[in-house]
Write a protein that holds these residues in place. Sequence first.
Motif, PDB file in Angstrom:
ATOM      1  N   MET B   1       0.843  -1.191   0.000  1.00 31.71           N
ATOM      2  CA  MET B   1       0.000   0.000   0.000  1.00 31.71           C
ATOM      3  C   MET B   1       0.878   1.241   0.000  1.00 31.71           C
ATOM      4  O   MET B   1       1.985   1.246   0.493  1.00 31.71           O
ATOM      5  CB  MET B   1      -0.863  -0.020   1.268  1.00 31.71           C
ATOM      6  N   SER B   2       0.368   2.279  -0.617  1.00 36.38           N
ATOM      7  CA  SER B   2       1.170   3.482  -0.573  1.00 36.38           C
ATOM      8  C   SER B   2       0.348   4.611   0.040  1.00 36.38           C
ATOM      9  O   SER B   2      -0.865   4.528   0.159  1.00 36.38           O
ATOM     10  CB  SER B   2       1.674   3.782  -1.987  1.00 36.38           C
ATOM     11  N   PHE B   3       1.026   5.654   0.486  1.00 33.25           N
ATOM     12  CA  PHE B   3       0.350   6.736   1.185  1.00 33.25           C
ATOM     13  C   PHE B   3      -0.247   7.718   0.181  1.00 33.25           C
ATOM     14  O   PHE B   3       0.338   7.957  -0.871  1.00 33.25           O
ATOM     15  CB  PHE B   3       1.341   7.433   2.110  1.00 33.25           C
ATOM     16  N   ASP B   4      -1.391   8.302   0.539  1.00 33.52           N
ATOM     17  CA  ASP B   4      -2.086   9.237  -0.334  1.00 33.52           C
ATOM     18  C   ASP B   4      -1.158  10.380  -0.758  1.00 33.52           C
ATOM     19  O   ASP B   4      -0.473  10.965   0.082  1.00 33.52           O
ATOM     20  CB  ASP B   4      -3.307   9.782   0.416  1.00 33.52           C
ATOM     21  N   LEU B   5      -1.134  10.692  -2.028  1.00 34.65           N
ATOM     22  CA  LEU B   5      -0.337  11.774  -2.631  1.00 34.65           C
ATOM     23  C   LEU B   5       1.174  11.511  -2.614  1.00 34.65           C
ATOM     24  O   LEU B   5       1.949  12.368  -2.999  1.00 34.65           O
ATOM     25  CB  LEU B   5      -0.603  13.139  -1.975  1.00 34.65           C
ATOM     26  N   GLU B   6       1.590  10.319  -2.169  1.00 32.58           N
ATOM     27  CA  GLU B   6       3.033  10.065  -2.203  1.00 32.58           C
ATOM     28  C   GLU B   6       3.501   9.816  -3.633  1.00 32.58           C
ATOM     29  O   GLU B   6       4.578  10.254  -4.037  1.00 32.58           O
ATOM     30  CB  GLU B   6       3.396   8.864  -1.316  1.00 32.58           C
ATOM     31  N   THR B   7       2.687   9.065  -4.392  1.00 27.83           N
ATOM     32  CA  THR B   7       3.088   8.695  -5.741  1.00 27.83           C
ATOM     33  C   THR B   7       1.912   8.902  -6.683  1.00 27.83           C
ATOM     34  O   THR B   7       0.844   8.337  -6.472  1.00 27.83           O
ATOM     35  CB  THR B   7       3.531   7.213  -5.778  1.00 27.83           C
ATOM     36  N   ASN B  39      -4.212  22.110 -12.267  1.00 28.92           N
ATOM     37  CA  ASN B  39      -3.502  22.456 -11.030  1.00 28.92           C
ATOM     38  C   ASN B  39      -3.930  21.617  -9.848  1.00 28.92           C
ATOM     39  O   ASN B  39      -3.782  22.035  -8.694  1.00 28.92           O
ATOM     40  CB  ASN B  39      -3.659  23.946 -10.685  1.00 28.92           C
ATOM     41  N   ARG B  40      -4.504  20.442 -10.116  1.00 28.24           N
ATOM     42  CA  ARG B  40      -4.811  19.547  -8.992  1.00 28.24           C
ATOM     43  C   ARG B  40      -3.524  18.835  -8.589  1.00 28.24           C
ATOM     44  O   ARG B  40      -2.793  18.329  -9.439  1.00 28.24           O
ATOM     45  CB  ARG B  40      -5.855  18.480  -9.377  1.00 28.24           C
ATOM     46  N   VAL B  41      -3.266  18.809  -7.283  1.00 28.93           N
ATOM     47  CA  VAL B  41      -2.023  18.209  -6.788  1.00 28.93           C
ATOM     48  C   VAL B  41      -2.106  16.681  -6.897  1.00 28.93           C
ATOM     49  O   VAL B  41      -3.061  16.074  -6.423  1.00 28.93           O
ATOM     50  CB  VAL B  41      -1.788  18.614  -5.322  1.00 28.93           C
ATOM     51  N   GLN B  42      -1.124  16.092  -7.545  1.00 25.72           N
ATOM     52  CA  GLN B  42      -1.113  14.636  -7.738  1.00 25.72           C
ATOM     53  C   GLN B  42      -0.033  13.947  -6.900  1.00 25.72           C
ATOM     54  O   GLN B  42      -0.132  12.761  -6.614  1.00 25.72           O
ATOM     55  CB  GLN B  42      -0.870  14.295  -9.214  1.00 25.72           C
ATOM     56  N   GLN B  43       1.006  14.690  -6.562  1.00 26.14           N
ATOM     57  CA  GLN B  43       2.101  14.063  -5.817  1.00 26.14           C
ATOM     58  C   GLN B  43       2.889  15.146  -5.093  1.00 26.14           C
ATOM     59  O   GLN B  43       3.151  16.216  -5.660  1.00 26.14           O
ATOM     60  CB  GLN B  43       3.013  13.310  -6.791  1.00 26.14           C
ATOM     61  N   GLU B 280      12.504   1.577   6.794  1.00 25.02           N
ATOM     62  CA  GLU B 280      12.257   1.234   5.406  1.00 25.02           C
ATOM     63  C   GLU B 280      12.917   2.292   4.518  1.00 25.02           C
ATOM     64  O   GLU B 280      13.007   3.454   4.905  1.00 25.02           O
ATOM     65  CB  GLU B 280      10.736   1.260   5.195  1.00 25.02           C
ATOM     66  N   VAL B 281      13.359   1.877   3.340  1.00 21.15           N
ATOM     67  CA  VAL B 281      13.940   2.822   2.393  1.00 21.15           C
ATOM     68  C   VAL B 281      12.963   3.031   1.250  1.00 21.15           C
ATOM     69  O   VAL B 281      12.356   2.072   0.781  1.00 21.15           O
ATOM     70  CB  VAL B 281      15.270   2.288   1.815  1.00 21.15           C
ATOM     71  N   ARG B 282      12.763   4.282   0.835  1.00 25.01           N
ATOM     72  CA  ARG B 282      11.992   4.540  -0.382  1.00 25.01           C
ATOM     73  C   ARG B 282      12.923   5.199  -1.378  1.00 25.01           C
ATOM     74  O   ARG B 282      13.812   5.967  -0.998  1.00 25.01           O
ATOM     75  CB  ARG B 282      10.771   5.406  -0.072  1.00 25.01           C
ATOM     76  N   PRO B 283      12.720   4.901  -2.669  1.00 26.03           N
ATOM     77  CA  PRO B 283      13.752   5.254  -3.658  1.00 26.03           C
ATOM     78  C   PRO B 283      13.969   6.746  -3.854  1.00 26.03           C
ATOM     79  O   PRO B 283      15.003   7.141  -4.373  1.00 26.03           O
ATOM     80  CB  PRO B 283      13.215   4.611  -4.949  1.00 26.03           C
ATOM     81  N   TRP B 284      13.047   7.610  -3.412  1.00 25.86           N
ATOM     82  CA  TRP B 284      13.107   9.032  -3.787  1.00 25.86           C
ATOM     83  C   TRP B 284      13.686   9.935  -2.715  1.00 25.86           C
ATOM     84  O   TRP B 284      13.668  11.151  -2.850  1.00 25.86           O
ATOM     85  CB  TRP B 284      11.715   9.524  -4.195  1.00 25.86           C
ATOM     86  N   GLN B 419       7.890  10.382   7.853  1.00 28.35           N
ATOM     87  CA  GLN B 419       6.534  10.187   7.356  1.00 28.35           C
ATOM     88  C   GLN B 419       5.655  11.362   7.771  1.00 28.35           C
ATOM     89  O   GLN B 419       4.850  11.867   6.989  1.00 28.35           O
ATOM     90  CB  GLN B 419       5.949   8.870   7.880  1.00 28.35           C
ATOM     91  N   ALA B 420       5.823  11.805   9.015  1.00 21.39           N
ATOM     92  CA  ALA B 420       4.986  12.890   9.527  1.00 21.39           C
ATOM     93  C   ALA B 420       5.183  14.169   8.719  1.00 21.39           C
ATOM     94  O   ALA B 420       4.210  14.848   8.364  1.00 21.39           O
ATOM     95  CB  ALA B 420       5.313  13.144  10.998  1.00 21.39           C
ATOM     96  N   MET B 421       6.422  14.510   8.393  1.00 24.11           N
ATOM     97  CA  MET B 421       6.651  15.739   7.616  1.00 24.11           C
ATOM     98  C   MET B 421       6.038  15.607   6.230  1.00 24.11           C
ATOM     99  O   MET B 421       5.468  16.558   5.694  1.00 24.11           O
ATOM    100  CB  MET B 421       8.149  16.026   7.504  1.00 24.11           C
ATOM    101  N   ASN B 422       6.140  14.411   5.653  1.00 20.67           N
ATOM    102  CA  ASN B 422       5.506  14.197   4.350  1.00 20.67           C
ATOM    103  C   ASN B 422       3.988  14.311   4.448  1.00 20.67           C
ATOM    104  O   ASN B 422       3.334  14.872   3.562  1.00 20.67           O
ATOM    105  CB  ASN B 422       5.936  12.848   3.766  1.00 20.67           C
TER     106      ASN B 422
END
Lengths: 191, 504
Positions: B1-7, B39-43, B280-284, B419-422
């Motif tokens: 699962m991924s977090f909303d607006l992360e990707t 201009n809708r935010v996607q990520q 956990e590591v995420r690639p970005w 995660q919190a700052m994101n």
Amino acid sequence: MTTLAPLYPTHQPRKLKVATVSLAGCFGCHMSFLDIDERILELIEHVEFDRSPLTDIKHVGHCDIGLIEGGLCNSENVEVLRDFRKHCKTLVAVGACAINGGLPAQRNHLDLGEILQDVYGSRTGMSAGSAIPNDPELPLPLNKVHPIHEVVHVDYFLPGCPPPADAFWRFLTDLMAGRTPHLGHGLMHYD
Amino acid sequence: MSFDLETAAAPAGLRRVAIDPVSRVEGHGKVTILLDAQNRVQQVRLHIVEFRGFEKFIEGRPYWEVPVMVQRLCGICPVSHHLAAAKAMDRVLGAHPVTPTAEKLRRLMHYGQVMQSHALHFFHLSSPDLLFGFDSDVNLRNIVGVIRAHPDIAKKGVMLRKFGQEVIRVTAGKRVHGTGAVPGGMNKHLSIADRDLLLRDADQMVEWAGDAVTIAKQLHAQNPALYDSFGSFRSNMLSLVRADGAMDLYDGVIRARDASGKIFLDGASDQSYLDLMEEEVRPWTYMKFPHLKSLGRDVGWYRVGPLARVQNCDFIPSPLAEAERREFIAWGRGEPVHATLAYHWARMIEVLHSMEVIRDLLADPELLDGDLMTTGERTGTGVGIIEAPRGTLIHDYRVGDDDLVTMCNLIVSTTHNNQAMNEAVRSVARQFLDGRELTEGLLNHIEIAIRAYDPCLSCATHALGRMPLDVVLQGPDGTLVDHVLRSPEGELVRNLAAPVGLPA
Ligand code: SF4
């Protein structure tokens, strides 16, 4: 009583424009700069800040003095440094990291590939399936950490890790007064 | 699962907006936002873009060097790294607990550190947003602007920070990167002259710290609609607390509460952190994502730092700060306060508490005299955890019989808040940016959310990344200094024969 208008317009000295940046540094040099404490109230009478971690100016403009903390550990550091050189009349290497790479250069005797393998391949406490970050948004790491004088011409070196607050003060007040900066005994140290 | 607006579901064709560098924070980070044609935010992502490899090159160094070396992770909170490493090395040597005199001196140094770091963050870095408005003139939004518009407030901030730095100087010899703590204890007492110097101003500082709490509190009271909702989201909260539940920033047991405020982890030994959490590591981004193993990555992340600490403890063991804590808790009306901007308020309560602790310690004759060092049976391993200004900081070492470090693992405070700052920047993006033409002022909203966490992005950059690599370094006269390539097999090769240009 009437005050006499001066015969000639009085000279209003232009404020010195100063930009600062942290490349591969720890911000300790910036902290030591702020350790001039309440003298900052006097400093801002003579100095204006351009790009700096303390302002929201994101691109360096034409400046009198550029203070560089930290060495070069990735391609972005190199771009930012060149941009500072282009825009600053006087460029200053501040602290051990900018002058000789400092502690981050401790990795220079290690192979970058091996470090990668260690940090992401065999570390305790990592989730299964963790892989090495590889996003194009991340700048390219350099194989070695380099001091800044290997890439651009540097006008002054301010040694110390970090240089003491009084060294910043002396250096800037000398420049503001048009003197050649002279730190002298006690302000010149390497720890 | 991924977090909303992360990707973004379909990144191709989206417009990219970057905030680079994030300013008025410590360290090197940037934010990228991907927007569609409306201009809708996607990520939205906060990237930590630097790496330094500390964990690796500390291996092979003699253990006694480590508390001094690791300070260079961060010039804003060097004392936190200094003391976390010293505490871990106490364990390595079996010199635990240290003598009462050594512990008190370390506490003095640490609370001085918390105070100066918090003062710097609030007054020098964040106050321009809070005092002038989130989209005020970009040229005003800095400490110089605050000095001109509010000289009173700015001056108190400068003097509070100075006092904290002086506490560090008299215990560690230098304001930045000193040498007070050593494995097994401390290297000197407090001198009577230094104590008297600090005592002279201590009452004044307690008063000004109280004024700082009042400023933060009033900001909330004046605009509760904004301050309660801005970048807000529910999360777990984690910190050390003293065994009896009191706030303690130097030592304690691990406690965590869920989003409703219920304690679900308590009394855990700092030595057991690896049983509790993983990363956990995420690639970005170079910064890892820690979470509690028992809950998993999706719901096991948490917040650390002042907001967590003020609400995690049962009480603050100093009277003025405790009264302020009660007021803070009351603001939540029975629910934990989850507002991102409440970090500032909680942080100022900690400044007041730190100042009260410092004043009490200065009156303690044990700092002037008494044994400084402990010895014991060497164990070879040790974990040191401390509540750094920004949150829980973990240092973990193994040392061989030849005194050389064989393993080093660090989880720094800011990493816990990754995660919190994101989440905070995504919340702001949804609330303020979505569907609008982006302006400098709107983008500053994103940075305000990040700043509230007081991230120390330098600390968080000890990991290394792998990417397509082709870097050329030239000297001022055009000579080739270094040229590094990554081969298709992923091997790094030096190629000094065939330079290619760096991107201009
Ligand atoms: S010279 Fe020292 S204080 Fe300055 S950035 Fe480097 S490590 Fe930090």
